[in-house]
Design an enzyme around this catalytic site. Structure first.
Site, short mmCIF file in Angstrom:
data_model
loop_
_atom_site.label_atom_id
_atom_site.label_comp_id
_atom_site.label_asym_id
_atom_site.label_seq_id
_atom_site.Cartn_x
_atom_site.Cartn_y
_atom_site.Cartn_z
CB SER A 89 29.49 -118.99 -39.91
OG SER A 89 28.14 -118.63 -39.99
N1 SAH Z 1 26.59 -114.65 -41.75
C1 SAH Z 1 27.03 -114.59 -40.37
C2 SAH Z 1 26.38 -115.66 -39.55
C3 SAH Z 1 25.39 -115.10 -38.61
S1 SAH Z 1 24.39 -116.32 -37.75
C4 SAH Z 1 28.55 -114.66 -40.32
O1 SAH Z 1 29.17 -114.33 -41.29
O2 SAH Z 1 29.10 -115.04 -39.31
C5 SAH Z 1 22.90 -116.23 -38.73
C6 SAH Z 1 22.15 -114.93 -38.67
O3 SAH Z 1 20.90 -115.16 -39.34
C7 SAH Z 1 21.79 -114.41 -37.29
O4 SAH Z 1 22.33 -113.15 -37.14
C8 SAH Z 1 20.25 -114.37 -37.30
O5 SAH Z 1 19.72 -113.25 -36.61
C9 SAH Z 1 19.97 -114.27 -38.79
N2 SAH Z 1 18.62 -114.68 -39.22
C10 SAH Z 1 17.86 -115.71 -38.79
N3 SAH Z 1 16.67 -115.72 -39.43
C11 SAH Z 1 16.69 -114.68 -40.32
C12 SAH Z 1 15.76 -114.14 -41.27
N4 SAH Z 1 14.54 -114.66 -41.46
N5 SAH Z 1 16.13 -113.06 -42.00
C13 SAH Z 1 17.34 -112.49 -41.83
N6 SAH Z 1 18.26 -112.93 -40.94
C14 SAH Z 1 17.94 -114.01 -40.19
#
Ligand code: SAH
Length: 209
Positions: A51
């Site tokens: 993010s």
């Molecule tokens: N928190 C991360 C952002 C990752 S993007 C950071 O610090 O940069 C969001 C993430 O949510 C992705 O890896 C995606 O695979 C995950 N995601 C989407 N739906 C989800 C679900 N139902 N349960 C767990 N993770 C999920």
């Protein structure tokens, strides 16, 4: 990078201090390391991103807003990705659980976080739309993926006085905060427009990819 996050409007000194503690280059691919301190999302594989720092700060600030004593609170992050926001949240809350649905990303986060030895952070693999019932209730639930609405499980697992911070909607998403008053009343507030990857059901492993 943190100066930029502050300029964009994150004011909470606890969040800014936490972000100064966590080296973001540890969470991006080596090929992109030179861009790690830009205020931008970057790819981490599997169609997912790390993010934008401003957004991580903003969500953390909103997550803290409900809590007088965050160090006594257990928080749940949905969407570990590479683990950057989980590391930031672990500076702020007593215990942080972070769940990821893509097995390979869960493992990437483990590898990224291992050298940091963060004692109050636990990673889980699974569908975060179901929350993490074994560790509930949570004083804060932060989603880093956008669904159509807040899953019922999150509301069930939200402690009195707690807040859920979640982007909602498809295409145009709205950063939404659902808080539960100490008496149990739910209050919903909508904040700015944001862009997150989608919240998806189920899990992804090497076998079902
Ligand atoms: N928190 C991360 C952002 C990752 S993007 C950071 O610090 O940069 C969001 C993430 O949510 C992705 O890896 C995606 O695979 C995950 N995601 C989407 N739906 C989800 C679900 N139902 N349960 C767990 N993770 C999920």
């Amino acid at each position: 990078m943190v100066d930029r996050v502050q300029e964009l409007g994150v004011r909470d000194p606890r969040v800014l201090a936490a972000m100064r503690c966590v080296e973001r280059h540890r969470f991006v691919d080596q090929a992109l390391a030179s861009r790690a301190y830009e205020d931008t999302a970057l790819p981490i594989g599997f169609g997912q991103t790390i993010s934008q720092p401003y957004i991580v700060g903003r969500c953390a600030e909103l997550a803290l807003s409900g809590t007088a004593d965050p160090k006594s609170v257990a928080a749940l992050e949905v969407g570990t990705g590479g683990g950057y926001a989980a590391a930031v949240l672990s500076e702020l809350f007593g215990t942080v659980f972070s769940i990821e649905r893509v097995r390979a990303l869960h493992e990437l986060a483990r590898a990224n976080l291992r050298p940091l030895r963060i004692a109050n952070l636990r990673l889980a693999f699974g569908d975060g739309m179901l929350g993490l019932p074994t560790e509930a209730p949570f004083g804060a639930i932060v989603s880093t993926a956008a669904g159509d609405d807040i899953p019922a499980a999150w509301i069930e697992q939200l402690a009195p006085g707690g807040v859920i911070v979640a982007p909602l909607g498809r295409g145009t998403q709205v950063l939404t905060v659902l808080s539960r008053s100490p008496e149990g009343r739910l209050v919903r507030r909508e904040h700015e427009a944001v862009r997150f990857v989608p919240l998806l059901q189920g899990t992804v492993t090497a076998e079902n990819r």
